[in-house]
Write a protein that holds these residues in place. Structure first.
Motif, mmCIF file in Angstrom:
data_model
loop_
_atom_site.group_PDB
_atom_site.id
_atom_site.type_symbol
_atom_site.label_atom_id
_atom_site.label_comp_id
_atom_site.label_asym_id
_atom_site.label_seq_id
_atom_site.Cartn_x
_atom_site.Cartn_y
_atom_site.Cartn_z
ATOM 1 N N GLN A 206 33.682 43.948 57.127
ATOM 2 C CA GLN A 206 34.285 44.491 58.339
ATOM 3 C C GLN A 206 35.293 43.496 58.906
ATOM 4 O OE1 GLN A 206 30.799 45.397 60.748
ATOM 5 N NE2 GLN A 206 31.047 47.585 60.296
ATOM 6 N N ALA A 207 36.300 44.029 59.597
ATOM 7 C CA ALA A 207 37.361 43.178 60.131
ATOM 8 C C ALA A 207 37.601 43.484 61.604
ATOM 9 C CB ALA A 207 38.640 43.361 59.331
ATOM 10 N N PRO A 208 36.617 43.202 62.478
ATOM 11 C CA PRO A 208 36.863 43.379 63.912
ATOM 12 C C PRO A 208 37.948 42.424 64.376
ATOM 13 C CG PRO A 208 34.817 42.174 63.544
ATOM 14 C CD PRO A 208 35.284 42.641 62.203
ATOM 15 N N CYS A 209 38.710 42.832 65.386
ATOM 16 C CA CYS A 209 39.805 41.973 65.842
ATOM 17 C C CYS A 209 40.204 42.350 67.261
ATOM 18 C CB CYS A 209 41.008 42.069 64.905
ATOM 19 S SG CYS A 209 41.682 43.723 64.703
ATOM 20 N N PRO A 210 40.768 41.407 68.007
ATOM 21 C CA PRO A 210 41.200 41.670 69.382
ATOM 22 C C PRO A 210 42.575 42.334 69.411
ATOM 23 C CG PRO A 210 41.566 39.377 68.852
ATOM 24 C CD PRO A 210 40.864 39.980 67.662
ATOM 25 N N PRO A 211 42.944 42.907 70.547
ATOM 26 C CA PRO A 211 44.284 43.502 70.684
ATOM 27 C C PRO A 211 45.368 42.474 70.399
ATOM 28 C CG PRO A 211 42.919 44.059 72.580
ATOM 29 C CD PRO A 211 42.156 43.036 71.793
ATOM 30 N N GLY A 212 46.442 42.930 69.774
ATOM 31 C CA GLY A 212 47.543 42.043 69.435
ATOM 32 C C GLY A 212 47.463 41.457 68.045
ATOM 33 N N THR A 213 46.354 41.668 67.345
ATOM 34 C CA THR A 213 46.190 41.142 65.997
ATOM 35 C C THR A 213 47.054 41.924 65.012
ATOM 36 O OG1 THR A 213 43.903 40.515 66.472
ATOM 37 C CG2 THR A 213 44.529 40.676 64.154
ATOM 38 N N LEU A 214 47.766 41.235 64.151
ATOM 39 C CA LEU A 214 48.491 41.855 63.047
ATOM 40 C C LEU A 214 47.682 41.662 61.769
ATOM 41 C CD1 LEU A 214 50.936 43.059 61.508
ATOM 42 C CD2 LEU A 214 51.902 40.748 61.461
ATOM 43 N N VAL A 215 47.348 42.769 61.122
ATOM 44 C CA VAL A 215 46.654 42.738 59.836
ATOM 45 C C VAL A 215 47.638 43.198 58.773
ATOM 46 C CG1 VAL A 215 44.710 43.624 58.496
ATOM 47 C CG2 VAL A 215 44.461 43.273 60.963
ATOM 48 N N LEU A 216 47.822 42.395 57.736
ATOM 49 C CA LEU A 216 48.685 42.772 56.621
ATOM 50 C C LEU A 216 47.819 43.334 55.500
ATOM 51 C CD1 LEU A 216 51.043 39.671 56.606
ATOM 52 C CD2 LEU A 216 51.617 41.986 57.352
ATOM 53 N N ILE A 217 48.194 44.500 54.992
ATOM 54 C CA ILE A 217 47.363 45.226 54.032
ATOM 55 C C ILE A 217 48.131 45.382 52.723
ATOM 56 C CG2 ILE A 217 46.063 47.331 53.597
ATOM 57 C CD1 ILE A 217 45.844 47.751 56.587
ATOM 58 N N HIS A 218 47.699 44.703 51.699
ATOM 59 C CA HIS A 218 48.293 44.824 50.372
ATOM 60 C C HIS A 218 48.174 46.274 49.895
ATOM 61 C CE1 HIS A 218 48.747 44.352 46.011
ATOM 62 N NE2 HIS A 218 49.224 43.128 46.220
ATOM 63 N N GLY A 219 49.203 46.777 49.242
ATOM 64 C CA GLY A 219 49.229 48.186 48.864
ATOM 65 C C GLY A 219 48.156 48.614 47.898
ATOM 66 N N SER A 220 47.503 47.659 47.217
ATOM 67 C CA SER A 220 46.445 48.012 46.267
ATOM 68 C C SER A 220 45.043 47.728 46.782
ATOM 69 C CB SER A 220 46.657 47.258 44.938
ATOM 70 O OG SER A 220 47.836 47.697 44.293
ATOM 71 N N VAL A 221 44.917 47.061 47.938
ATOM 72 C CA VAL A 221 43.580 46.693 48.403
ATOM 73 C C VAL A 221 42.844 47.930 48.913
ATOM 74 C CG1 VAL A 221 44.099 46.175 50.847
ATOM 75 C CG2 VAL A 221 42.299 44.908 49.654
ATOM 76 N N MET A 222 41.573 48.040 48.566
ATOM 77 C CA MET A 222 40.765 49.165 49.004
ATOM 78 C C MET A 222 40.270 48.894 50.426
ATOM 79 S SD MET A 222 41.239 50.764 46.261
ATOM 80 C CE MET A 222 40.363 52.263 46.669
ATOM 81 N N HIS A 223 40.482 49.860 51.296
ATOM 82 C CA HIS A 223 40.050 49.697 52.684
ATOM 83 C C HIS A 223 39.637 51.051 53.252
ATOM 84 C CE1 HIS A 223 44.386 50.502 52.784
ATOM 85 N NE2 HIS A 223 44.272 50.927 54.035
ATOM 86 N N ARG A 224 38.948 51.022 54.380
ATOM 87 C CA ARG A 224 38.401 52.234 54.982
ATOM 88 C C ARG A 224 38.051 51.940 56.424
ATOM 89 N NH1 ARG A 224 32.647 51.790 51.606
ATOM 90 N NH2 ARG A 224 31.727 50.160 52.928
ATOM 91 N N SER A 225 37.722 52.990 57.181
ATOM 92 C CA SER A 225 37.190 52.801 58.528
ATOM 93 C C SER A 225 36.266 53.973 58.845
ATOM 94 C CB SER A 225 38.297 52.678 59.574
ATOM 95 O OG SER A 225 39.039 53.876 59.675
ATOM 96 N N PRO A 226 35.194 53.716 59.591
ATOM 97 C CA PRO A 226 34.220 54.767 59.893
ATOM 98 C C PRO A 226 34.672 55.611 61.079
ATOM 99 C CG PRO A 226 33.521 52.712 60.870
ATOM 100 C CD PRO A 226 34.776 52.404 60.118
ATOM 101 N N PRO A 227 33.957 56.675 61.384
ATOM 102 C CA PRO A 227 34.246 57.443 62.597
ATOM 103 C C PRO A 227 34.050 56.592 63.845
ATOM 104 C CG PRO A 227 32.725 58.627 61.152
ATOM 105 C CD PRO A 227 32.818 57.226 60.633
ATOM 106 N N ASN A 228 34.540 57.102 64.964
ATOM 107 C CA ASN A 228 34.382 56.424 66.251
ATOM 108 C C ASN A 228 33.430 57.239 67.131
ATOM 109 O OD1 ASN A 228 34.560 55.072 68.656
ATOM 110 N ND2 ASN A 228 36.676 55.654 69.090
ATOM 111 N N PRO A 229 32.143 56.914 67.126
ATOM 112 C CA PRO A 229 31.202 57.650 67.975
ATOM 113 C C PRO A 229 31.100 57.085 69.385
ATOM 114 C CG PRO A 229 29.999 56.101 66.618
ATOM 115 C CD PRO A 229 31.461 55.940 66.256
ATOM 116 N N SER A 230 31.850 56.008 69.664
ATOM 117 C CA SER A 230 31.740 55.332 70.953
ATOM 118 C C SER A 230 32.515 56.092 72.020
ATOM 119 C CB SER A 230 32.264 53.895 70.844
ATOM 120 O OG SER A 230 33.678 53.878 70.863
ATOM 121 N N ASP A 231 32.494 55.568 73.233
ATOM 122 C CA ASP A 231 33.244 56.184 74.329
ATOM 123 C C ASP A 231 34.557 55.455 74.593
ATOM 124 O OD1 ASP A 231 32.302 53.842 75.391
ATOM 125 O OD2 ASP A 231 31.241 54.750 77.084
#
Length: 273
Positions: A206-231
Motif C-alpha cells: 500500500q502507498a498511503p500519502c499526504p496531499p501534495g504528493t507526486l507519485v510516478l507510475i511506470h507504464g508497466s508496473v501493476m497497481h490497483r486501489s480498493p473501493p472507498n467505503p469511508s465518509d
C-alpha cells in the motif's frame, strides 16, 4: 487544484448529460465505449460512479441517487490543457524538472489528464492493471504522474503497487476502439501474456500519502486501489506522458485520440491556450 476540483463538481449540471458511468472492471463489457467517452480527449467531461446512477427502466429515465457533486467518478480527459489551474501545475517548471530528471522520454507528450474522485461510500475499485495497456505506444513508453489532492489512506482507497512488476510484466494487450463501435482489448502481436495471477502474488504494498504528493507510475508496473467505503473523498489529479520523439508510435487504434485542434501537448514546448 483541490479548490478548483470542488468548483468543477459544484458546477456540474446533470441536465443533458448522457449518464455515462466509468468502470475499470476486468470484464471488457464494463468499460465505457460511448461517444461521450471516446471523444473526450480534447474536452473536460464528467464521468459518473456506477453506484451513483439508477439505471433507466421502460418507464423511467436513468437518474442520480446522490447529489450531482457526489456522483462524479472522474473529470477528464483534457483537464490539464483546458483548465487554467490544472494547466499551470501540469506544465510547471517542477513537473518539467522531474521529467528531465527521470529521463524516460526525449520529447514527452501529455495526455489523459483528469481528476479521479473516489467518492465517499460509492467510490469504486480500480482493479490490477498497468497503464501502457490503455495508452499503448510501440515501444511502450507511458509514465503516469499521480498527485494526491486529499489524504490518501487504506481507509479511503489509497494506491497499492506490486514492487518490481514493471521489470517482468509484458504489455501483451491494449485497450482500443472496436471496429463496430465501443472499446475492446486486443492482443499485442508477438507478445506472450504473463501467466501470473498478479492479484494473488505476495508483496503488494500500500502507498498511503499526504496531499501534495507526486507519485510516478511506470507504464508497466501493476497497481490497483480498493473501493472507498469511508465518509471522506480520495481525490487525486493525474496525467500521463508518452514518448513523442521519432521512433515511437501512438496509432489510431488507441481509444484516446488527439485531434487536429488539440494534438497531444509537448511538455517542454508551447501549451495550447
Amino acid at each position: 487544484m483541490l479548490a478548483r476540483t470542488h468548483e468543477l463538481l459544484d458546477g456540474f449540471d446533470v441536465a443533458g448529460h448522457p449518464m455515462t458511468v466509468f468502470s475499470t472492471g476486468s470484464d471488457e463489457d464494463k468499460h465505457v465505449g460511448d461517444e461521450y467517452f471516446l471523444n473526450s480527449g480534447d474536452k473536460i467531461r464528467y464521468f459518473l460512479e456506477p453506484g451513483s446512477v439508477a439505471r433507466a427502466t421502460p418507464t423511467q429515465a436513468a437518474q442520480l441517487t446522490v447529489p450531482p457533486a457526489r456522483s462524479v467518478n472522474k473529470i477528464g480527459h483534457a483537464l490539464g490543457v483546458l483548465d487554467p489551474v490544472f494547466r499551470k501545475h501540469t506544465f510547471s517548471d517542477k513537473v518539467r524538472g522531474v521529467a528531465r530528471a527521470i529521463g524516460a522520454h526525449k520529447d514527452p507528450r501529455v495526455l489523459q489528464s483528469m481528476v479521479i474522485c473516489k467518492q465517499p461510500r460509492i467510490g469504486g475499485e480500480v482493479p490490477c492493471h498497468n497503464d501502457s495497456t490503455f495508452l499503448y505506444t510501440d515501444p511502450p513508453s507511458a509514465v503516469g504522474a499521480w498527485i494526491a489532492l486529499d489524504e490518501c489512506t487504506p481507509e479511503n482507497g489509497c494506491l497499492s503497487f506490486l514492487p518490481g512488476s514493471h521489470k517482468t510484466a509484458r504489455v501483451s494487450s491494449r485497450f482500443v476502439r472496436a471496429q463496430g463501435g465501443g472499446t475492446e482489448f486486443v492482443p499485442v502481436p508477438g507478445v506472450t501474456p504473463n501467466e501470473e495471477d498478479w492479484d494473488a502474488l505476495d508483496g503488494w504494498r500500500q502507498a498511503p500519502c499526504p496531499p501534495g504528493t507526486l507519485v510516478l507510475i511506470h507504464g508497466s508496473v501493476m497497481h490497483r486501489s480498493p473501493p472507498n467505503p469511508s465518509d471522506r473523498t480520495r481525490m487525486i489529479y493525474t496525467f500521463h506522458m508518452i514518448e513523442g520523439a521519432d521512433g515511437s508510435v501512438y496509432d489510431e487504434k488507441n481509444w484516446l485520440q488527439p485531434t487536429q485542434e488539440m494534438p497531444f501537448q509537448r511538455l517542454y514546448g508551447d501549451v495550447a491556450a
